[in-house]
Write an enzyme that holds these catalytic residues in place. Structure first.
Site, mmCIF file in Angstrom:
data_model
loop_
_atom_site.group_PDB
_atom_site.id
_atom_site.type_symbol
_atom_site.label_atom_id
_atom_site.label_comp_id
_atom_site.label_asym_id
_atom_site.label_seq_id
_atom_site.Cartn_x
_atom_site.Cartn_y
_atom_site.Cartn_z
ATOM 1 N N CYS A 102 0.851 -1.185 0.000
ATOM 2 C CA CYS A 102 0.000 0.000 0.000
ATOM 3 C C CYS A 102 0.887 1.235 0.000
ATOM 4 O O CYS A 102 1.912 1.259 0.688
ATOM 5 C CB CYS A 102 -0.884 -0.021 1.247
ATOM 6 S SG CYS A 102 -1.948 1.424 1.411
ATOM 7 N N LEU A 103 0.478 2.249 -0.756
ATOM 8 C CA LEU A 103 1.269 3.483 -0.796
ATOM 9 C C LEU A 103 1.328 4.167 0.567
ATOM 10 O O LEU A 103 2.223 4.961 0.817
ATOM 11 C CB LEU A 103 0.680 4.453 -1.830
ATOM 12 C CG LEU A 103 0.701 3.978 -3.289
ATOM 13 C CD1 LEU A 103 -0.033 4.975 -4.173
ATOM 14 C CD2 LEU A 103 2.122 3.770 -3.780
ATOM 15 N N GLU A 145 -8.910 -0.997 -2.069
ATOM 16 C CA GLU A 145 -9.226 0.437 -2.146
ATOM 17 C C GLU A 145 -10.507 0.759 -1.379
ATOM 18 O O GLU A 145 -10.589 1.777 -0.694
ATOM 19 C CB GLU A 145 -9.343 0.891 -3.611
ATOM 20 C CG GLU A 145 -8.075 0.711 -4.440
ATOM 21 C CD GLU A 145 -6.834 1.333 -3.815
ATOM 22 O OE1 GLU A 145 -6.949 2.335 -3.086
ATOM 23 O OE2 GLU A 145 -5.740 0.791 -4.041
HETATM 24 ZN ZN ZN Z 1 -3.697 1.102 -0.045
#
Ligand code: ZN
Length: 191
Positions: A102-103, A145
């Protein structure tokens, strides 16, 4: 349009449920500029998707796009999709052990169970209601998301703590076997 800072795990906006976007506001320059910033930020970071709250916008909106992504070389391609106020329904009980990053979670990856057949109802950036069935590996990305909008990051869903590993260790030791599992899923479902 601009590349925005991506909030990191522990930030209160990331752990709070996001608010619905008012449908008659979708066409406003404000909401349209959120979407443009999300696209720029996701592409700049080589992400496969990003949720609005990851750039500090606490609304129920995410985007997904997978091209030839060096960060996720095993992912099937997905055209740019803008998803506003989504409702996700699981169509079957079948799940896949999805190894995710995940960013907003630097360095770490881990394995999370995701459903492989879902239906998503949402509004697109033109304010048009869409209903789409998504099967295969792409369904995992949608659920990742969508979780962001409920304040859930992937570490919250990890049941096997042994599956936590760094990106570099994953690439060195685990990516070939995982890519094979993804390929089998993609061959079964075409996505
Ligand atoms: Zn994420």
């Amino acid at each position: 349009m601009s590349v925005r800072e991506i909030l990191q795990i522990g930030h209160p906006i990331l752990s709070a449920p996001a608010k619905k976007v008012e449908i008659d506001k979708i066409a406003t320059p404000e909401v349209q500029s959120w979407i443009d910033d999300m696209i720029d930020t996701m592409r700049d970071a080589n992400g496969a998707g990003i949720a609005a709250n990851q750039i500090g916008i606490p609304y129920r909106l995410f985007i997904i796009e997978v091209g030839n992504n060096p960060r996720y070389p095993y992912k099937p391609t997905v055209p740019l999709t803008i998803v506003i106020n989504p409702v996700i329904e699981f169509l079957t009980d079948e799940t896949f052990a999805s190894n995710e990053g995940c960013l907003s979670v630097p360095q770490m990856r881990a394995t999370v169970d995701r459903h492989v057949e879902i239906r998503a109802s949402y509004y697109d950036r033109d304010g048009i209601h869409q209903s789409q069935e998504i099967r295969g590996y792409s369904a995992c990305t949608w659920q990742h998301e969508h979780d962001h909008l409920d304040g859930i990051l992937f570490p919250n869903r990890v049941t096997d703590m042994q599956s936590f590993c760094s990106w570099s260790v994953f690439q060195q030791y685990q990516q070939p076997a995982f890519a094979k599992m993804v390929l089998e899923l993609v061959q079964k479902w075409g996505a």
